[in-house]
Design an enzyme around this catalytic site. Structure first.
Site, PDB file in Angstrom:
ATOM      1  CG  ASN A  29      33.886  41.521  32.844  1.00 15.95           C
ATOM      2  OD1 ASN A  29      34.646  41.373  31.885  1.00 15.95           O
ATOM      3  ND2 ASN A  29      34.042  42.487  33.732  1.00 15.95           N
ATOM      4  CE  LYS A  37      36.180  41.094  36.533  1.00 15.85           C
ATOM      5  NZ  LYS A  37      36.368  41.439  37.926  1.00 15.85           N
ATOM      6  CG  HIS A  67      34.453  46.517  35.573  1.00 14.51           C
ATOM      7  ND1 HIS A  67      35.437  46.425  36.530  1.00 14.51           N
ATOM      8  CD2 HIS A  67      33.675  45.422  35.707  1.00 14.51           C
ATOM      9  CE1 HIS A  67      35.250  45.303  37.219  1.00 14.51           C
ATOM     10  NE2 HIS A  67      34.182  44.674  36.743  1.00 14.51           N
ATOM     11  CD  GLU A 108      38.321  44.458  37.535  1.00 13.23           C
ATOM     12  OE1 GLU A 108      38.287  44.136  36.331  1.00 13.23           O
ATOM     13  OE2 GLU A 108      37.953  43.686  38.450  1.00 13.23           O
ATOM     14  CD  GLU A 129      30.439  44.387  38.407  1.00 17.18           C
ATOM     15  OE1 GLU A 129      30.181  43.216  38.138  1.00 17.18           O
ATOM     16  OE2 GLU A 129      31.511  44.939  38.084  1.00 17.18           O
ATOM     17  N   GLY A 135      35.837  39.952  43.096  1.00 18.99           N
ATOM     18  CA  GLY A 135      37.018  39.093  43.154  1.00 18.99           C
ATOM     19  C   GLY A 135      37.461  38.766  44.560  1.00 18.99           C
ATOM     20  CB  SER A 145      32.004  37.218  45.140  1.00 19.21           C
ATOM     21  OG  SER A 145      33.300  37.795  45.239  1.00 19.21           O
TER      22      SER A 145
END
Ligand code: 13P
Length: 254
Positions: free
Chosen positions: A11, A13, A97, A99, A169, A175, A215
């Site tokens: 991904n 992003k 996701h 985010e 996730e 991240g 990660s």
């Protein structure tokens, strides 16, 4: 070792212009073309989707959008629909996701519509679920995941479940460099498979592939992939470098 084919998805992003994507793809394909029985998915920004798909035209790599609207067309400024993605050869779409849930207020009801729409259009959904560190510390992980699965998969049938992918996730691992240990990832993904068995029956739950994300890097993928229920990875930062991502894809050779 399960009979489910592993999937490694990258991904990107909101990273990479078309120029940067072209340089990546030119390097990447040669590194993974003989990678063995692993499904590879790249998730570039909308602006690069068509070019990336065209460069990867041999079909070795699937190409995913990072979001999609649930209507086919309409007055939804800034949105992109399933028929638009389908026409340019997009095969998969990342939905929900964390985010998008956090910054763009996506909720499970929206995601249920998006998941059904994608499946009906012949685009494979990759539905993301995951808990925050606070939820985990408070012992709320399983309830959070169960709610996201029941909500986001409300409109689909047991036959459709194995046609899509689920990505676990944990928000605290995205991240942050703080990967879930293989034990935590396995335990949580086993819980997800159990919850899906309750929702759709054991056969569909046994077949659906569930990825871990958060990660993931070339150094930790091997241990994660040894776990019984982990069928692959959704990789963020470490997918931005073609050589590094190729090492993750070739985890069996390390
Ligand atoms: P990182 O691999 O950068 O932690 O991101 C994970 C992710 O959000 C993939 O969708």
């Amino acid at each position: 070792m399960s009979e489910r084919t592993p999937v490694i998805a990258g991904n990107w992003k909101m990273f990479k212009t078309n120029t940067e994507a072209a340089a990546y793809v030119a390097e990447f394909l040669a590194l993974v073309v003989d990678a063995g029985p692993v499904e590879i998915v790249l998730c570039p920004p909308f602006t690069c989707l068509e070019a990336v798909r065209r460069e990867l035209a041999d079909g070795r790599v699937r190409v995913a959008a990072q979001n999609m609207h649930f209507e086919a067309e309409g007055a939804y400024t800034g949105e992109v629909s399933a028929p638009m993605l389908k026409e340019i050869g997009v095969t998969d779409v990342v939905l929900g996701h964390s985010e998008r849930r956090q910054y763009f207020c996506e909720n499970d009801a929206d995601l249920a519509r998006k998941t059904s729409t994608a499946l009906a259009a012949g685009i494979r959904p990759i539905l993301c679920v995951g808990e925050s560190d606070r939820e985990r510390e408070a012992g709320g992980t399983n309830d959070k995941l169960k709610g996201q699965l029941e909500g986001g998969l409300a409109g689909i049938s047991a036959d459709q479940l194995p046609e899509m992918l689920i990505a676990y996730e944990p928000i605290w691992a995205i991240g942050t460099g703080k990967t879930a240990t293989p034990e935590i990832a396995e335990e949580t993904i086993a819980f997800i498979r159990g919850a899906l068995a309750g929702q759709f029956g054991p056969q569909a739950a046994r077949r659906v592939r569930i990825l871990y994300g958060g990660s993931v890097n070339p150094g930790n993928i091997g241990e994660l992939m040894k776990a019984e229920n982990i069928d692959g990875a959704l990789v963020g930062g470490a997918s931005l470098d073609a050589a590094g991502f190729a090492r993750i894809i070739r985890f069996k050779e390390a």
